[in-house]
Write a protein that holds these residues in place. Structure first.
Motif, short mmCIF file in Angstrom:
data_model
loop_
_atom_site.label_atom_id
_atom_site.label_comp_id
_atom_site.label_asym_id
_atom_site.label_seq_id
_atom_site.Cartn_x
_atom_site.Cartn_y
_atom_site.Cartn_z
N ASN A 1 63.24 -15.53 43.49
CA ASN A 1 64.03 -16.59 44.09
C ASN A 1 63.93 -16.57 45.61
OD1 ASN A 1 65.74 -15.36 41.57
ND2 ASN A 1 65.68 -17.58 41.52
N LEU A 2 63.82 -15.39 46.19
CA LEU A 2 63.76 -15.26 47.64
C LEU A 2 62.37 -15.55 48.21
CD1 LEU A 2 65.89 -12.01 48.14
CD2 LEU A 2 66.46 -14.29 49.01
N PHE A 3 61.34 -15.08 47.53
CA PHE A 3 59.99 -15.12 48.11
C PHE A 3 59.01 -16.00 47.34
CE2 PHE A 3 61.79 -10.89 49.18
CZ PHE A 3 61.92 -11.08 50.56
N GLY A 4 59.42 -16.61 46.23
CA GLY A 4 58.61 -17.61 45.55
C GLY A 4 57.32 -17.10 44.93
N GLY A 5 57.19 -15.80 44.72
CA GLY A 5 55.99 -15.24 44.12
C GLY A 5 55.06 -14.53 45.08
N LYS A 6 55.29 -14.72 46.37
CA LYS A 6 54.43 -14.07 47.38
C LYS A 6 54.45 -12.55 47.23
CE LYS A 6 53.89 -13.52 52.39
NZ LYS A 6 54.10 -12.05 52.38
N LEU A 7 55.63 -11.98 47.09
CA LEU A 7 55.75 -10.52 47.00
C LEU A 7 55.03 -9.98 45.78
CD1 LEU A 7 56.90 -7.87 48.06
CD2 LEU A 7 59.01 -8.36 46.78
N GLU A 8 55.20 -10.63 44.64
CA GLU A 8 54.55 -10.16 43.42
C GLU A 8 53.03 -10.13 43.57
OE1 GLU A 8 57.00 -12.23 43.73
OE2 GLU A 8 58.40 -12.21 42.03
N LEU A 9 52.47 -11.20 44.17
CA LEU A 9 51.03 -11.28 44.34
C LEU A 9 50.53 -10.27 45.37
CD1 LEU A 9 50.60 -15.15 44.19
CD2 LEU A 9 50.08 -13.48 42.39
N ASP A 10 51.30 -10.08 46.44
CA ASP A 10 50.94 -9.07 47.44
C ASP A 10 50.89 -7.68 46.81
OD1 ASP A 10 50.64 -10.81 49.58
OD2 ASP A 10 52.69 -10.55 50.29
N LEU A 11 51.88 -7.37 46.00
CA LEU A 11 51.94 -6.04 45.39
C LEU A 11 50.85 -5.84 44.35
CD1 LEU A 11 55.80 -5.54 45.06
CD2 LEU A 11 54.26 -4.39 46.65
N MET A 12 50.56 -6.88 43.56
CA MET A 12 49.48 -6.77 42.59
C MET A 12 48.14 -6.54 43.29
SD MET A 12 50.55 -9.64 39.75
CE MET A 12 49.22 -9.26 38.59
N THR A 13 47.97 -7.17 44.44
CA THR A 13 46.75 -6.97 45.23
C THR A 13 46.68 -5.53 45.74
OG1 THR A 13 46.60 -9.30 45.87
CG2 THR A 13 45.51 -7.71 47.30
N LYS A 14 47.81 -5.01 46.22
CA LYS A 14 47.84 -3.62 46.68
C LYS A 14 47.55 -2.63 45.55
CE LYS A 14 50.97 -4.28 50.63
NZ LYS A 14 50.02 -3.80 51.67
N LEU A 15 48.01 -2.96 44.36
CA LEU A 15 47.74 -2.11 43.20
C LEU A 15 46.29 -2.19 42.74
CD1 LEU A 15 50.94 -2.74 41.04
CD2 LEU A 15 50.38 -0.67 42.31
N GLY A 16 45.58 -3.22 43.21
CA GLY A 16 44.17 -3.36 42.87
C GLY A 16 43.89 -3.99 41.52
N TYR A 17 44.72 -4.97 41.12
CA TYR A 17 44.44 -5.67 39.87
C TYR A 17 43.06 -6.33 39.94
CZ TYR A 17 48.91 -5.10 37.53
OH TYR A 17 49.98 -4.56 36.85
N ASP A 18 42.35 -6.29 38.84
CA ASP A 18 41.01 -6.88 38.77
C ASP A 18 41.04 -8.31 38.28
OD1 ASP A 18 39.12 -4.57 39.42
OD2 ASP A 18 40.40 -3.67 37.89
N ALA A 19 42.03 -8.68 37.46
CA ALA A 19 42.15 -10.05 36.96
C ALA A 19 43.50 -10.23 36.29
CB ALA A 19 41.03 -10.39 35.98
N GLY A 20 43.92 -11.49 36.18
CA GLY A 20 45.16 -11.82 35.48
C GLY A 20 45.06 -13.20 34.88
N THR A 21 46.08 -13.58 34.13
CA THR A 21 46.18 -14.95 33.64
C THR A 21 47.57 -15.48 33.91
OG1 THR A 21 45.62 -16.41 31.79
CG2 THR A 21 46.94 -14.46 31.26
N PHE A 22 47.77 -16.77 33.73
CA PHE A 22 49.08 -17.38 33.98
C PHE A 22 49.94 -17.35 32.72
CE2 PHE A 22 47.30 -20.54 37.37
CZ PHE A 22 47.32 -19.53 38.31
N GLY A 23 51.22 -17.05 32.91
CA GLY A 23 52.22 -17.27 31.89
C GLY A 23 53.00 -18.53 32.21
N ASN A 24 53.92 -18.91 31.35
CA ASN A 24 54.69 -20.13 31.58
C ASN A 24 55.56 -20.04 32.83
OD1 ASN A 24 55.75 -18.30 29.35
ND2 ASN A 24 57.67 -19.31 29.95
N HIS A 25 56.05 -18.85 33.18
CA HIS A 25 56.92 -18.73 34.34
C HIS A 25 56.18 -18.83 35.66
CE1 HIS A 25 60.83 -18.16 32.52
NE2 HIS A 25 60.27 -17.37 31.62
N GLU A 26 54.86 -18.78 35.63
CA GLU A 26 54.12 -19.02 36.86
C GLU A 26 54.29 -20.48 37.34
OE1 GLU A 26 53.94 -15.65 36.48
OE2 GLU A 26 52.41 -16.02 34.96
#
Length: 319
Positions: free
Chosen positions: A102-127
């Motif tokens: 609610n505060l950051f609109g998804g920016k934080l989640e994507l930043d953290l996933m990038t820091k963790l080094g995710y190789d790929a993802g897909t979209f869920g309905n909540h995206e």
């Protein structure tokens, strides 16, 4: 696996050790691997993390003290230090569930996933909770591809921003990964996905898998699915997808928040086995699937484990 078990004296690691020795996913020609030793691919995976950045509070709730991105980072770093060939994948619904979204609109989640080094993802309905414009606003913070083969974004702000599939090469093994999303009609405000077309996941899967196997000569095919594990209705689920396709070795699922103790093996159209796995929600668990390639025989064997993210794991610094 014994060194991993030492991470937690209470045995937070559930290892399906006997499973993989007996499970053969199929055979491969391995023409380019003649005389080679066994090759091990380690797949780490999450689903439905739902903006659970910090552990659940110690409030007496069912999941108190579990999860947390910093702890997950510690475990991921340890596995990467021990294994030569690792992929980190997510099956959707990164967003929504705590005030961080609610505060950051998804920016934080994507930043953290990038820091963790995710190789790929897909979209869920909540995206799609903030609409296509809300999703595109921070999408470039993800330094990894989103795979959405049955979502057609032609004519929308997301056109060209996702991929049907991607291909990795690890230790000489070619791995094709594609993504499928749930039908979000009735799950999301229609205005939030206006212009997007939903395509039949089974038809799309058969087309994409054929391309990965025949055109790109992939040795292993993985589907990141947000279809859901199983339904009482005829709605397409991961189990249905596995039974009505061929050549998918592993389906990493999400959406239904299903806690599987071990993968489910489904007989596919070829008569071989497709593995379906899902590890609950909120980052409580990190899934692990090890696939052992045997070039001398062309066999692929699987070993599956689940790591519970609890307070026995020291949090890593993410910055």
């Amino acid at each position: 696996m014994e060194e991993l078990k030492s991470l937690n004296r209470r045995g937070f690691i559930k290892t399906a050790a006997g499973l993989s020795a007996a499970v053969t996913l199929g055979t491969l020609p391995f023409s380019s691997f003649a005389g080679s030793k066994k090759i091990k691919l380690t797949i780490l995976h999450t689903n439905d993390v739902h903006s659970r950045i910090e552990p659940f509070p110690m409030d007496g709730g069912r999941y108190q003290g579990l999860a947390g991105v910093a702890r997950r980072s510690t475990l991921i770093k340890k596995v990467r230090a021990e294994e030569d060939h690792v992929l980190l994948l997510d099956a959707g619904d990164m967003f929504q569930g705590t005030p961080y979204f609610n505060l950051f609109g998804g920016k934080l989640e994507l930043d953290l996933m990038t820091k963790l080094g995710y190789d790929a993802g897909t979209f869920g309905n909540h995206e799609f909770d903030n609409g296509l414009n809300g999703l595109i606003k921070y999408l470039d913070h993800a330094k990894f591809p989103f795979l959405t083969a049955n979502y057609d974004f032609t004519g929308t702000v997301l056109e060209g921003k996702t991929q049907d599939y991607t291909i990795f090469k690890k230790g000489g093994v070619k791995i094709g990964v594609f993504g499928l999303g749930v039908d979000i009609e009735g799950l999301v405000d229609p205005n939030n996905f206006k212009g997007m077309k939903y395509l039949d996941p089974i038809l799309v899967a058969n087309r994409v898998v054929k391309e990965l196997k025949e055109k790109h000569k992939c040795d292993l095919v993985i589907c990141l699915s947000h279809l859901g594990y199983q339904y009482e209705s005829e709605k397409v689920s991961d189990l249905v997808l596995a039974s009505k396709t061929s050549d998918i070795d592993l389906i990493i699922g999400g959406h239904t928040h299903t806690f599987l103790k071990e993968p489910t093996f489904v007989t596919n159209l070829k008569g071989t086995k497709t593995a379906v796995n899902q590890v609950g929600f909120a980052g409580i668990n990190l899934g692990r699937v090890d696939i052992i390639f045997e070039p001398s025989t062309g066999k692929k064997n699987m070993l599956a484990s689940t790591y519970e993210i609890n307070n026995s794991i020291e949090a890593s610094q993410l910055v």
